[in-house]
Design a protein around this motif. Structure first.
Motif, PDB file in Angstrom:
ATOM      1  N   TYR A 410       0.526  -1.344   0.169  1.00  0.00           N
ATOM      2  CA  TYR A 410       0.167   0.130  -0.245  1.00  0.00           C
ATOM      3  C   TYR A 410       0.750   1.479  -0.044  1.00  0.00           C
ATOM      4  CZ  TYR A 410       1.015  -0.189   5.330  1.00  0.00           C
ATOM      5  OH  TYR A 410       1.591   0.073   6.233  1.00  0.00           O
ATOM      6  N   ARG A 411       0.228   2.278  -0.532  1.00  0.00           N
ATOM      7  CA  ARG A 411       1.399   3.568  -0.016  1.00  0.00           C
ATOM      8  C   ARG A 411       1.008   4.313   1.402  1.00  0.00           C
ATOM      9  NH1 ARG A 411       0.626   7.164  -6.057  1.00  0.00           N
ATOM     10  NH2 ARG A 411       1.529   8.236  -4.128  1.00  0.00           N
ATOM     11  N   LYS A 412       2.332   5.195   1.353  1.00  0.00           N
ATOM     12  CA  LYS A 412       2.059   5.826   2.531  1.00  0.00           C
ATOM     13  C   LYS A 412       1.809   7.130   2.125  1.00  0.00           C
ATOM     14  CE  LYS A 412       4.617   2.194   3.514  1.00  0.00           C
ATOM     15  NZ  LYS A 412       4.112   1.365   2.594  1.00  0.00           N
ATOM     16  N   ASP A 413       1.361   7.489   1.662  1.00  0.00           N
ATOM     17  CA  ASP A 413       1.616   8.608   1.135  1.00  0.00           C
ATOM     18  C   ASP A 413      -0.134   9.428   0.225  1.00  0.00           C
ATOM     19  OD1 ASP A 413       1.359   7.897  -1.852  1.00  0.00           O
ATOM     20  OD2 ASP A 413       3.597   9.680  -2.475  1.00  0.00           O
ATOM     21  N   ILE A 414      -1.396   8.504   0.551  1.00  0.00           N
ATOM     22  CA  ILE A 414      -2.535   8.781   0.814  1.00  0.00           C
ATOM     23  C   ILE A 414      -2.770  10.417   1.002  1.00  0.00           C
ATOM     24  CG2 ILE A 414      -4.669   8.407  -0.270  1.00  0.00           C
ATOM     25  CD1 ILE A 414      -2.455   6.073  -1.436  1.00  0.00           C
ATOM     26  N   GLY A 415      -3.355  11.302   0.199  1.00  0.00           N
ATOM     27  CA  GLY A 415      -3.691  12.688   0.643  1.00  0.00           C
ATOM     28  C   GLY A 415      -2.320  13.704   1.154  1.00  0.00           C
ATOM     29  N   VAL A 416      -1.663  13.024   1.005  1.00  0.00           N
ATOM     30  CA  VAL A 416      -0.036  14.256   1.075  1.00  0.00           C
ATOM     31  C   VAL A 416      -0.614  15.254   0.471  1.00  0.00           C
ATOM     32  CG1 VAL A 416       1.775  14.396   0.816  1.00  0.00           C
ATOM     33  CG2 VAL A 416       1.262  12.294   2.468  1.00  0.00           C
ATOM     34  N   LYS A 417      -0.723  15.143  -0.900  1.00  0.00           N
ATOM     35  CA  LYS A 417      -1.057  15.700  -1.843  1.00  0.00           C
ATOM     36  C   LYS A 417      -2.354  16.977  -1.613  1.00  0.00           C
ATOM     37  CE  LYS A 417      -0.622  13.445  -5.798  1.00  0.00           C
ATOM     38  NZ  LYS A 417      -1.012  12.841  -7.645  1.00  0.00           N
ATOM     39  N   GLY A 418      -2.792  16.752  -0.860  1.00  0.00           N
ATOM     40  CA  GLY A 418      -3.852  17.816  -0.216  1.00  0.00           C
ATOM     41  C   GLY A 418      -3.500  18.237   1.458  1.00  0.00           C
ATOM     42  N   LEU A 419      -2.267  18.418   2.134  1.00  0.00           N
ATOM     43  CA  LEU A 419      -2.257  18.594   3.126  1.00  0.00           C
ATOM     44  C   LEU A 419      -1.310  20.505   2.953  1.00  0.00           C
ATOM     45  CD1 LEU A 419      -0.531  15.763   4.723  1.00  0.00           C
ATOM     46  CD2 LEU A 419      -2.357  16.543   5.277  1.00  0.00           C
TER      47      LEU A 419
END
Ligand code: AMP
Ligand code: GLY
Length: 419
Positions: A410-419
């Protein structure tokens, strides 16, 4: 008596749709064909592409509304077959489903409707395609015309990759889908999935979502069906939604209607937020996966009522209600996905869940001993609400930690682009 509903498909999207439909006070009986281990209580063993089988089941059971998840049955004409027998079904006809089934058809419609999209040209001969690429230079985007399960698009950052990509896509491995090749201008920006419910004439946007298509953190690695989603992306706003509806969705619906193919179902516009506003990357003609998982988690309205209104052509009276919380869905995939992967990996899930947390199943089944196991590439969609995206991320990854799924990717950075 409560209504009888049939959901067609077996992925995480269909689990999320069934989960939401089951909450409707109007629904008395729910079936999922064929479903997965997350939808066991509702499953009937009919494949999603067995249209005669599904039709016979719907007639025998007196199904009041059928909801189609995947694109394959839509492009095979399930909606036409059901409507011919007077059965109510949510989704576009075979003709209208070509908006997803043929990228060149979609481009023609976009052109006619004046929809903002990348400039593109269609080629049937590899040599001509290569000449054109040499003329245009890189970066450049190559797309097989037909359905290719996420493998039909190559974003080439250099000329060499682009020329090789022509042979990869047209070399025969994609069959009919690779007969025609689209070569498209490269666009830059944030991507947004805008799913709109349509009744043939009117459209209502669902909450915006950002997907993570690449297999690895930092948008590296191969393209996949989607490794995770969150909603809403903070860089999307009401003006952009208004612009996308006005310049993309409504003109497309108008052209489709004028052509005698009114679009009823989900028109899912994959958008690129360019410097010059939202532009269309592609159309899908169905709910997104894993977009649907976060959309259903945030939806306050009764999904059954809303989809029923679509099939009645009554969408203009509908106003959707949403939870204020933000949502994230982290996809747990089999080790190796999206390349070759193992099946039959035993999985253990937590027994209790917090409010606002749900694990949607995708590629899961029960073993002969009745134990939960993996049976596909994308296996689970860990879906969690939070007061803000940061909290949703923390709670989501905490829930992932509680799942025993050896080797899960799984990816550890889901949502990081939205922070
Ligand atoms: P599609 O299946 O057409 O959505 O393409 C898959 C992915 O390729 C998209 O989600 C984008 O990340 C990328 N892509 C497609 N078309 C373009 C384009 N014209 N410019 C840049 N990236 C693109
Ligand atoms: N997640 C992208 C799609 O459903 O096509």
């Amino acid at each position: 008596m409560g209504k009888k509903v049939l959901v067609v498909g077996n992925g995480g999207r269909e689990h999320a749709l069934a989960w939401k439909i089951a909450q409707s006070p109007e629904v008395g009986k729910l079936y999922v064909a064929p479903g997965n281990a997350g939808t066991l209580e509702w499953n009937v063993a009919i494949s999603a592409t067995d249209i005669p089988g599904l039709l016979e089941f719907a007639q025998k059971e007196g199904i009041d509304l059928t909801i189609v998840g995947p694109e394959a049955p839509l492009t095979l004409g399930i909606v036409d077959a059901f409507q011919k027998e007077g059965l109510r079904i949510f989704g576009p006809t075979q003709g209208a489903a070509r908006l997803e089934g043929s990228k060149s058809f979609a481009k023609e419609i976009m052109e006619e409707a004046g929809v903002p999209t990348a400039q593109s040209r269609v080629f049937s001969e590899p040599e001509k395609a290569k000449e054109y690429i040499k003329h245009m230079g890189a970066p450049i985007v190559l797309k097989a015309d037909g359905l290719a399960a996420g493998k039909g698009v190559i974003v080439a950052m250099d000329l060499d990759t682009a020329l090789k990509a022509v042979d990869e896509l047209m070399g025969g491995s994609l069959g009919e889908s690779g007969k025609l090749l689209l070569i498209e201008e490269y666009m830059e920006g944030q991507e947004v999935s805008l799913l709109c419910l349509c009744d043939g004439e009117h459209a209502v946007a669902l909450v915006p979502v950002q997907d993570h298509k690449r297999a690895l953190d930092g948008d590296q690695g191969l393209n996949t069906g989607g490794m995770g989603t969150y909603s809403p992306p903070p860089f999307w706003n009401a003006e952009m939604e208004e612009e996308a509806l006005r310049t993309i969705v409504h003109p497309t619906l108008k052209v489709m209607k004028d052509k005698g193919m009114p679009f009823q179902g989900v028109l899912f516009a994959g958008l690129m937020l360019t410097k010059n506003g939202p532009k269309t990357l592609e159309f899908n003609v169905r709910f997104g996966d894993p977009e649907t998982q976060v959309v259903m988690a945030r939806m306050e309205s009764d999904l059954f009522e809303v989809l029923w209104a679509c099939t009645e052509g009554q969408l203009k009276d509908i106003k959707l209600e949403w939870k204020k919380e933000k949502a994230i869905c982290i996809v747990m995939a089999a080790p190796g996905y999206p390349m070759a992967y193992k099946k039959g990996i035993p999985i253990a899930l937590p027994e209790v869940f917090e409010q606002g947390q749900v694990i949607f199943h995708a590629g899961t089944s029960l073993s002969q001993d009745g134990e939960l196991q993996s049976s596909g590439g994308r296996v689970l969609g860990v879906t969690v609400l939070g007061d803000d995206l940061n909290q949703a991320r923390q709670l989501g990854y905490a829930l992932v930690e509680k799942i025993d799924f050896p080797g899960a990717h799984y990816r550890k950075d889901i949502g990081v682009k939205g922070l």
